[in-house]
Motif scaffolding. Structure first.
Motif, PDB file in Angstrom:
ATOM      1  N   SER A   1      56.429   9.022  45.083  1.00  0.00           N
ATOM      2  CA  SER A   1      55.678   9.573  46.208  1.00  0.00           C
ATOM      3  C   SER A   1      56.325  10.801  46.820  1.00  0.00           C
ATOM      4  CB  SER A   1      55.516   8.506  47.285  1.00  0.00           C
ATOM      5  OG  SER A   1      56.798   8.047  47.714  1.00  0.00           O
ATOM      6  N   SER A   2      57.590  10.692  47.176  1.00  0.00           N
ATOM      7  CA  SER A   2      58.200  11.772  47.939  1.00  0.00           C
ATOM      8  C   SER A   2      58.983  12.737  47.060  1.00  0.00           C
ATOM      9  CB  SER A   2      59.116  11.191  49.016  1.00  0.00           C
ATOM     10  OG  SER A   2      60.060  10.325  48.427  1.00  0.00           O
TER      11      SER A   2
ATOM     12  N   ASN B   1      50.028  16.928  46.602  1.00  0.00           N
ATOM     13  CA  ASN B   1      49.758  16.102  47.771  1.00  0.00           C
ATOM     14  C   ASN B   1      48.763  16.771  48.716  1.00  0.00           C
ATOM     15  OD1 ASN B   1      51.384  14.001  46.915  1.00  0.00           O
ATOM     16  ND2 ASN B   1      53.193  14.762  48.004  1.00  0.00           N
TER      17      ASN B   1
ATOM     18  N   SER C   1      50.320  10.983  49.970  1.00  0.00           N
ATOM     19  CA  SER C   1      51.735  11.253  49.737  1.00  0.00           C
ATOM     20  C   SER C   1      52.617  10.023  49.927  1.00  0.00           C
ATOM     21  CB  SER C   1      52.222  12.384  50.655  1.00  0.00           C
ATOM     22  OG  SER C   1      52.019  12.037  52.018  1.00  0.00           O
TER      23      SER C   1
END
Length: 123
Positions: free
Chosen positions: A53-54, A74, A30
């Motif tokens: 990613s987030s 994730n 993640s």
């Protein structure tokens, strides 16, 4: 070290769909922005799209907009490239790649790469 393994490629006909997968291991998945690239014979590796990613926001190359969708899970440490309405010009080896800090469209910015999976689209 982050290991990436792509799967899901194959030989399809024009207009078909494929879902490519990229499974990661070794680090916290993640934390990484994930990119998809492709390389056709005799051509340079080109950007297809990435997912951050987030936030999970995405960006696509013009050639992929409206036909390809990138998603990530994730919990499974996996990123996907769903392709629709494939064309013969989509024939290439497809690679996933990972990097931290900022997302990028340049393959030179990515730190980790998978081995690639071949997609061949017949007319």
């Amino acid at each position: 070290q982050l290991q990436l393994v792509e799967s899901g490629g194959g030989l399809v006909q024009a207009g078909d769909s494929l879902r490519l997968s990229c499974a990661a291991s070794g680090h916290t998945f993640s934390n990484y922005h994930m990119g998809w690239f492709r390389q056709a014979p005799g051509k340079e590796r080109e950007f297809v799209g990435y997912i951050r990613s987030s936030a999970g926001t995405t960006r696509y190359a013009d050639s992929a907009k409206g036909r390809f969708t990138i998603s990530r899970d994730n919990a499974k440490s996996t990123v996907y490239l769903q392709t629709y309405s494939l064309k013969p010009e989509d024939t290439a080896i497809y690679y996933c790649a990972a990097k931290t800090l900022w997302a990028s469209t340049s393959p030179a910015d990515y730190d980790y790469w998978g081995q690639g999976t071949q997609v061949t689209v017949s007319s």
